[in-house]
Motif scaffolding. Structure first.
Motif, mmCIF file in Angstrom:
data_model
loop_
_atom_site.group_PDB
_atom_site.id
_atom_site.type_symbol
_atom_site.label_atom_id
_atom_site.label_comp_id
_atom_site.label_asym_id
_atom_site.label_seq_id
_atom_site.Cartn_x
_atom_site.Cartn_y
_atom_site.Cartn_z
ATOM 1 N N GLN A 109 -6.348 -1.992 -2.577
ATOM 2 C CA GLN A 109 -7.601 -1.477 -3.107
ATOM 3 C C GLN A 109 -7.583 0.048 -3.135
ATOM 4 N N ASP B 184 -7.638 2.428 -0.041
ATOM 5 C CA ASP B 184 -8.336 1.667 0.990
ATOM 6 C C ASP B 184 -7.391 0.625 1.571
ATOM 7 N N LYS B 185 -7.871 -0.563 1.799
ATOM 8 C CA LYS B 185 -7.087 -1.567 2.515
ATOM 9 C C LYS B 185 -6.095 -2.330 1.633
ATOM 10 N N GLU B 186 -5.154 -2.933 2.317
ATOM 11 C CA GLU B 186 -4.155 -3.810 1.705
ATOM 12 C C GLU B 186 -4.426 -5.233 2.201
ATOM 13 N N THR B 187 -4.419 -6.189 1.277
ATOM 14 C CA THR B 187 -4.670 -7.575 1.642
ATOM 15 C C THR B 187 -3.550 -8.460 1.119
ATOM 16 N N LYS C 177 0.829 -1.213 0.000
ATOM 17 C CA LYS C 177 0.000 0.000 0.000
ATOM 18 C C LYS C 177 0.854 1.250 0.000
#
Length: 199
Positions: free
Chosen positions: A132, A119-122, A28
């Protein structure tokens, strides 16, 4: 509709411009800091003053530094990759890289102010991650654009982009698989040569 498509292409192009980050950076952080740097570059009067061919050359150099074109190429062809011999594989990677650089570098120059929300990191699995983000258009609509990265090379690099649920890799895979189902690998290479002006 055209503005929406241009915005999506812009965000993908911005992604391609992300410079290399240190190995310690998270996926991210790599994406977010890179996008912010690119937006600043595009706003730089010195950059805007350069001839278009020099701008494209500069952008293409940055694209080459962040994208793992070998990984992208292998994933795009999937099982069809083995149909190409070593020499053909090498040429495919080079031609595909030039195709993407040419298309998106040109689109990037049409950049206009649009808000990018991260947004988030997965972590998908060891050595692979998804970041995202959303492109917020002038009418408030948020277009999802997810970046998929790998750290195979020792630093995070992009190998796929998913725009509104559509994977770039899978999209090209469908096109290339259709060609290879009817013609030889040489035919596919010739099509790419034509597209990048190497016929």
């Amino acid at each position: 509709m055209k503005r929406r498509i241009s915005g999506v292409i812009l965000l993908f192009a911005v992604l391609l411009m992300i410079p290399l980050q240190s190995y310690a950076a998270t996926p991210k952080e790599t994406v977010e800091s890179g996008v912010n740097i690119v937006i600043a570059t595009l706003s730089d009067p010195k950059f805007k003053a350069k001839p278009k061919n020099e701008q494209i050359k500069q952008i293409s150099t940055e694209i080459e530094s962040i994208f793992d074109f070998m990984e992208l190429s292998r994933r795009t062809l999937g099982r069809e990759w083995k149909k190409l011999n070593a020499e053909q594989q090498k040429e495919f990677v080079q031609l595909f890289q030039e195709l993407l650089q040419g298309v998106y570098a040109d689109r990037l120059l049409a950049y206009s102010d649009q808000k990018i929300i991260f947004d988030k990191e997965t972590m998908l699995k060891k050595g692979r991650a998804e970041v995202q983000s959303f492109l917020q258009t002038s009418d408030g609509k948020k277009i999802p654009l997810f970046y998929r990265l790998t750290d195979k090379s020792g630093s995070w690099k992009v190998y796929d982009v998913v725009i509104e649920g559509v994977s770039m890799v899978k999209n090209y895979r469908t096109q290339f698989r259709e060609i290879l189902s009817k013609d030889s690998p040489e035919k596919l290479l010739q099509i790419l040569r034509d597209k990048v002006g190497k016929a």
